[in-house]
Design a protein around this motif. Structure first.
Motif, PDB file in Angstrom:
ATOM      1  N   VAL A   8     -42.369  38.756 -15.523  1.00 51.82           N
ATOM      2  CA  VAL A   8     -42.008  39.241 -16.865  1.00 51.82           C
ATOM      3  C   VAL A   8     -40.507  39.073 -17.129  1.00 51.82           C
ATOM      4  N   GLY A   9     -39.810  38.466 -16.185  1.00 51.81           N
ATOM      5  CA  GLY A   9     -38.376  38.208 -16.381  1.00 51.81           C
ATOM      6  C   GLY A   9     -38.100  36.726 -16.513  1.00 51.81           C
ATOM      7  N   GLY A  10     -39.085  35.979 -16.976  1.00 54.37           N
ATOM      8  CA  GLY A  10     -38.922  34.537 -17.162  1.00 54.37           C
ATOM      9  C   GLY A  10     -38.795  33.806 -15.843  1.00 54.37           C
ATOM     10  N   THR A  11     -38.609  32.498 -15.959  1.00 57.54           N
ATOM     11  CA  THR A  11     -38.371  31.671 -14.775  1.00 57.54           C
ATOM     12  C   THR A  11     -37.061  32.095 -14.115  1.00 57.54           C
ATOM     13  N   ALA A  19     -27.926  22.769 -12.086  1.00 63.95           N
ATOM     14  CA  ALA A  19     -29.067  23.706 -12.033  1.00 63.95           C
ATOM     15  C   ALA A  19     -28.859  24.808 -13.072  1.00 63.95           C
ATOM     16  N   HIS A  20     -29.965  25.370 -13.521  1.00 68.98           N
ATOM     17  CA  HIS A  20     -29.902  26.452 -14.522  1.00 68.98           C
ATOM     18  C   HIS A  20     -29.063  27.615 -13.982  1.00 68.98           C
ATOM     19  N   ILE A  21     -28.469  28.361 -14.885  1.00 72.14           N
ATOM     20  CA  ILE A  21     -27.563  29.459 -14.506  1.00 72.14           C
ATOM     21  C   ILE A  21     -28.251  30.491 -13.594  1.00 72.14           C
ATOM     22  N   SER A  22     -29.582  30.577 -13.665  1.00 70.59           N
ATOM     23  CA  SER A  22     -30.294  31.519 -12.791  1.00 70.59           C
ATOM     24  C   SER A  22     -30.119  31.141 -11.321  1.00 70.59           C
ATOM     25  N   ALA A  23     -29.877  29.853 -11.035  1.00 72.10           N
ATOM     26  CA  ALA A  23     -29.641  29.447  -9.640  1.00 72.10           C
ATOM     27  C   ALA A  23     -28.286  29.978  -9.183  1.00 72.10           C
ATOM     28  N   ILE A  70     -34.654  21.895  -6.611  1.00 71.89           N
ATOM     29  CA  ILE A  70     -34.615  20.723  -7.506  1.00 71.89           C
ATOM     30  C   ILE A  70     -35.108  21.158  -8.885  1.00 71.89           C
ATOM     31  N   THR A  71     -34.443  20.654  -9.924  1.00 69.77           N
ATOM     32  CA  THR A  71     -34.937  20.897 -11.285  1.00 69.77           C
ATOM     33  C   THR A  71     -35.762  19.687 -11.701  1.00 69.77           C
ATOM     34  N   SER A  72     -37.043  19.864 -11.843  1.00 69.51           N
ATOM     35  CA  SER A  72     -37.901  18.734 -12.223  1.00 69.51           C
ATOM     36  C   SER A  72     -39.137  19.249 -12.945  1.00 69.51           C
ATOM     37  N   THR A 120     -36.349  17.844 -15.977  1.00 69.29           N
ATOM     38  CA  THR A 120     -35.169  18.397 -16.625  1.00 69.29           C
ATOM     39  C   THR A 120     -35.548  18.845 -18.046  1.00 69.29           C
ATOM     40  N   TYR A 121     -34.609  19.414 -18.729  1.00 71.04           N
ATOM     41  CA  TYR A 121     -34.860  19.843 -20.123  1.00 71.04           C
ATOM     42  C   TYR A 121     -35.373  18.656 -20.951  1.00 71.04           C
ATOM     43  N   HIS A 122     -34.860  17.443 -20.628  1.00 75.62           N
ATOM     44  CA  HIS A 122     -35.276  16.263 -21.390  1.00 75.62           C
ATOM     45  C   HIS A 122     -36.544  15.628 -20.835  1.00 75.62           C
ATOM     46  N   VAL A 182     -38.925  24.285  -6.568  1.00 77.01           N
ATOM     47  CA  VAL A 182     -38.784  23.439  -7.759  1.00 77.01           C
ATOM     48  C   VAL A 182     -38.683  24.309  -9.011  1.00 77.01           C
ATOM     49  N   ASP A 183     -37.589  24.118  -9.731  1.00 75.38           N
ATOM     50  CA  ASP A 183     -37.460  24.725 -11.047  1.00 75.38           C
ATOM     51  C   ASP A 183     -38.276  23.843 -11.997  1.00 75.38           C
ATOM     52  N   GLU A 184     -39.523  24.260 -12.206  1.00 75.31           N
ATOM     53  CA  GLU A 184     -40.448  23.500 -13.060  1.00 75.31           C
ATOM     54  C   GLU A 184     -40.618  24.249 -14.395  1.00 75.31           C
ATOM     55  N   ALA A 185     -39.510  24.853 -14.833  1.00 76.83           N
ATOM     56  CA  ALA A 185     -39.541  25.653 -16.062  1.00 76.83           C
ATOM     57  C   ALA A 185     -40.163  24.869 -17.214  1.00 76.83           C
ATOM     58  N   HIS A 186     -39.869  23.555 -17.260  1.00 78.35           N
ATOM     59  CA  HIS A 186     -40.322  22.753 -18.400  1.00 78.35           C
ATOM     60  C   HIS A 186     -41.617  21.983 -18.119  1.00 78.35           C
ATOM     61  N   GLY A 187     -42.291  22.291 -16.998  1.00 75.94           N
ATOM     62  CA  GLY A 187     -43.449  21.456 -16.638  1.00 75.94           C
ATOM     63  C   GLY A 187     -44.733  22.216 -16.384  1.00 75.94           C
ATOM     64  N   GLN A 246     -42.529  28.183 -13.154  1.00 72.21           N
ATOM     65  CA  GLN A 246     -42.840  27.566 -14.452  1.00 72.21           C
ATOM     66  C   GLN A 246     -42.681  28.562 -15.592  1.00 72.21           C
ATOM     67  N   SER A 247     -41.991  28.139 -16.634  1.00 75.57           N
ATOM     68  CA  SER A 247     -41.913  28.961 -17.846  1.00 75.57           C
ATOM     69  C   SER A 247     -43.179  28.714 -18.654  1.00 75.57           C
ATOM     70  N   THR A 248     -44.187  29.494 -18.388  1.00 72.48           N
ATOM     71  CA  THR A 248     -45.456  29.350 -19.105  1.00 72.48           C
ATOM     72  C   THR A 248     -45.211  29.452 -20.611  1.00 72.48           C
ATOM     73  N   HIS A 249     -44.180  30.207 -20.964  1.00 69.41           N
ATOM     74  CA  HIS A 249     -43.903  30.421 -22.393  1.00 69.41           C
ATOM     75  C   HIS A 249     -43.264  29.208 -23.063  1.00 69.41           C
ATOM     76  N   LYS A 250     -42.772  28.244 -22.297  1.00 74.18           N
ATOM     77  CA  LYS A 250     -42.062  27.142 -22.964  1.00 74.18           C
ATOM     78  C   LYS A 250     -43.010  26.122 -23.607  1.00 74.18           C
ATOM     79  N   VAL A 251     -43.966  25.612 -22.843  1.00 76.26           N
ATOM     80  CA  VAL A 251     -44.872  24.603 -23.429  1.00 76.26           C
ATOM     81  C   VAL A 251     -46.294  25.143 -23.574  1.00 76.26           C
ATOM     82  N   SER A 289     -42.467  35.289 -20.319  1.00 76.58           N
ATOM     83  CA  SER A 289     -43.519  35.322 -19.299  1.00 76.58           C
ATOM     84  C   SER A 289     -43.570  33.984 -18.571  1.00 76.58           C
ATOM     85  N   SER A 290     -43.549  34.043 -17.256  1.00 79.74           N
ATOM     86  CA  SER A 290     -43.542  32.838 -16.425  1.00 79.74           C
ATOM     87  C   SER A 290     -44.446  33.045 -15.225  1.00 79.74           C
ATOM     88  N   MET A 291     -44.592  31.991 -14.415  1.00 86.76           N
ATOM     89  CA  MET A 291     -45.373  32.117 -13.173  1.00 86.76           C
ATOM     90  C   MET A 291     -44.602  31.501 -12.021  1.00 86.76           C
TER      91      MET A 291
HETATM   92  C1  PLP Z   1     -34.234  24.125 -16.370  1.00 87.28           C
HETATM   93  C2  PLP Z   1     -34.405  25.587 -16.667  1.00 87.28           C
HETATM   94  N1  PLP Z   1     -34.657  26.439 -15.664  1.00 87.28           N
HETATM   95  C3  PLP Z   1     -34.828  27.744 -15.866  1.00 87.28           C
HETATM   96  C4  PLP Z   1     -34.749  28.281 -17.127  1.00 87.28           C
HETATM   97  C5  PLP Z   1     -34.951  29.758 -17.326  1.00 87.28           C
HETATM   98  O1  PLP Z   1     -36.211  29.953 -17.874  1.00 87.28           O
HETATM   99  P1  PLP Z   1     -36.650  31.309 -18.588  1.00 87.28           P
HETATM  100  O2  PLP Z   1     -36.146  31.237 -19.983  1.00 87.28           O
HETATM  101  O3  PLP Z   1     -38.138  31.285 -18.508  1.00 87.28           O
HETATM  102  O4  PLP Z   1     -36.047  32.432 -17.821  1.00 87.28           O
HETATM  103  C6  PLP Z   1     -34.480  27.434 -18.220  1.00 87.28           C
HETATM  104  C7  PLP Z   1     -34.369  27.988 -19.579  1.00 87.28           C
HETATM  105  O5  PLP Z   1     -34.172  27.313 -20.549  1.00 87.28           O
HETATM  106  C8  PLP Z   1     -34.291  26.055 -17.981  1.00 87.28           C
HETATM  107  O6  PLP Z   1     -34.018  25.202 -18.988  1.00 87.28           O
END
Ligand code: PLP
Length: 512
Positions: A108-111, A135-139, A191-193, A195-197, A219-224, A247-252, A259-261
């Motif tokens: 419940v705290g996102g990816t 890497a995303h700021i969460s890393a 690894i971020t895979s 990427t945002y793009h 793997v940061d698979e937030a976008h996959g 994975q950010s289930t909420h993104k796609v 919400s993420s998994m």
């Molecule tokens: C590559 C990547 N990782 C992690 C996150 C964090 O995801 P969340 O918003 O689900 O916390 C994002 C958010 O945009 C992201 O782009």
């Protein structure tokens, strides 16, 4: 906490009876538990204080009563996220089955919290984590929380597009070997895979390199999160051997924002430690709307996993075909980078506008003013659009019309050599780390004029966007080269993220 019988009443006391529930009872255990709990005829003397909406008429009028009626606390029949034995356990098990994991945690705290927990579960204070510089700021916050020390890999960067790509297996291997040469071992590789793009790294090879040394791969698979559900999609991180995939289930997919998994596979990860870290990082009052939305998104996919994305993929193909032949605009694809990346997400459409002699920001304004089109991401020379399960043909037609109008209004036939940063290259090497991100975070700070900061230890993360590759990370020594790059990209219109002073006239440094 009240002990209740699991029976509801036959007479619902609310409007839920009228709400269509499209999922069969058995297909989404948490959705079903939430529905039957909300239907009970009860007198509530528990949190939350909105009392199923009765005490929050304003927002309840806006959202409709359903959101509040189902915003329930951890009642016994709704299970406990941190010690699941009932509906949450079942819902997570269903998700693990569908996503090919040995275990899945609902977040419940996102990816963001999944990445932080993954780093804390694999790295102890002083351990080394290999990760991409962008890497995303969460890393970075995961490094602060765990006390791990970063070893960065620089992603490939295309200066015409002003977009960073992924990481190559050879870069991971070289980083591991550099550590081995000084008698160290990486505790984990992140690894971020994609990427945002949408650019995917070769995780198959990366996991082989790491697993031959028993190094776990996060793997940061937030976008996959959608990758397992159409033959045209890239392989998932778990299919390619990742130990943890967030994975950010909420993104796609269709769950609620935040919400993420977190999925696990293999035997390199300590399950208990993941659970403990997640409990530490998440609220002790997790939102059941968020949790049920994960269960619901999973059930939606599970009903029709092979065909659910067919329309979206076809719409995306159609869009690419139309936009690809429009004068003055280009589409980002794998040929935009040197070889080594395995795939690009077909649902992510990144449009280059530099041949129109305008920036991505201007293109964004024009599309908004003329067509009310909103992209997901705006860059200095590009716009990124995301196709999802809700995208309609009408939306696509509007996008195509908008892009054609952009072309008509701005393309004059003159090709320009589109290097937006006029040869400004990000520093080839980054500053040396004097303090770990954790020590820098907790160090006392002072603010100094930027001109007097060279040689000081940076106390904040300074990241120009675009391209989103941090130039200074807390604990690194501020160099002349880093400063002059930052000031140049700032003058050219980049936004500086992370720094408290966005204009960079001053900078926060560590007092040591
Ligand atoms: C590559 C990547 N990782 C992690 C996150 C964090 O995801 P969340 O918003 O689900 O916390 C994002 C958010 O945009 C992201 O782009």
């Amino acid at each position: 906490m009240r002990l209740v019988s699991m029976q509801g009443t036959s007479e619902p006391n609310n409007v839920l009876a009228d709400l269509p529930v499209v999922l069969e009872a058995s297909s989404a255990p948490l959705v079903q538990a939430l529905k039957s709990t909300a239907e009970q005829d009860v007198a509530c003397f528990h949190f939350p204080g909105h009392n199923r909406g009765k005490a929050a008429p304003n927002l309840s009028n806006l959202t409709g009563p359903g959101a509040f009626l189902h915003d329930l606390p951890e009642l016994p029949e709704l299970d406990d996220l941190f010690s699941p034995k009932g509906a949450i356990l079942d819902a997570q098990a269903e998700a693990a089955k569908l996503f090919g994991a040995s275990e899945t945690w609902f977040l419940v705290g996102g990816t963001t919290c999944g990445i932080q927990a993954s780093i804390m579960a694999t790295c102890c204070p002083g351990d080394v984590l290999i990760l991409p510089r962008n890497a995303h700021i969460s890393a970075t916050s995961g490094l602060v929380l765990s006390g791990a020390v970063p070893k960065y890999i620089l992603p490939e960067y295309n200066s015409c597009w002003d977009i960073a790509a992924g990481i190559r297996p050879s870069q991971v291997e070289a980083a591991i070997k550099e550590l081995e040469d000084v008698g160290k071992t990486a505790a984990a590789v992140l690894i971020t895979s994609p990427t945002y793009h949408g650019i995917c790294s070769n995780l198959n090879e990366i996991t082989k390199v790491c697993h031959s040394r028993c190094i776990p791969v996060i793997v940061d698979e937030a976008h996959g999160a959608h990758f397992g559900f159409h033959p045209n999609f890239p392989s998932t991180a778990l299919e390619q051997g990742a130990d943890l995939a967030v994975q950010s289930t909420h993104k796609v997919l269709s769950s609620l924002t935040q919400s993420s998994m977190l999925h696990m596979s293999g035997n390199l990860i300590d399950t208990e430690r993941i659970s403990k870290c997640l409990q530490m990082l998440q609220s002790s009052s997790p939102s059941y709307l968020l949790l049920a939305s994960l269960d619901s998104a999973r059930a939606q996919l599970g009903k029709n996993p092979d065909a659910i994305f067919c329309d979206a993929v076809n719409l995306s193909l159609e869009t690419r075909k139309e936009i690809g032949t429009t004068a003055g605009v280009s589409l980002l694809d794998l040929s935009s980078f040197l070889s080594g990346f395995t795939a690009i997400d077909p649902l992510r459409i990144t449009l280059g506008v530099s041949q129109l002699h305008i920036s991505g920001y201007i293109a964004d304004e024009v599309l908004w003013e003329g067509h009310r089109i909103i992209p997901e991401l705006v860059g200095s020379s590009s716009l990124t659009f995301v196709i999802n399960l809700g995208t309609s043909r009408k939306d696509i037609q509007r996008l195509i019309l908008g892009v054609k109008n952009l072309s008509r209004n701005f393309f004059n036939g003159n090709k320009i050599k589109s290097d937006v940063w006029n040869g400004v290259r990000a520093p080839a090497t980054y500053s040396s780390m004097q303090l770990s991100p954790r020590d820098a975070f907790f160090a006392k700070k002072r603010r100094v004029n930027i001109r007097e900061s060279v040689g000081e230890i940076c106390g904040e993360l300074i990241c120009p966007y675009p391209p989103g590759i941090p130039v200074l990370i807390p604990g690194e020594v501020i160099t002349e080269e880093a400063l002059s790059y930052l000031l140049r990209v700032l003058r050219m219109g980049a936004a500086i993220r992370g720094a408290a002073d966005h204009q960079l006239s001053s900078i926060l440094v560590c007092r040591i």
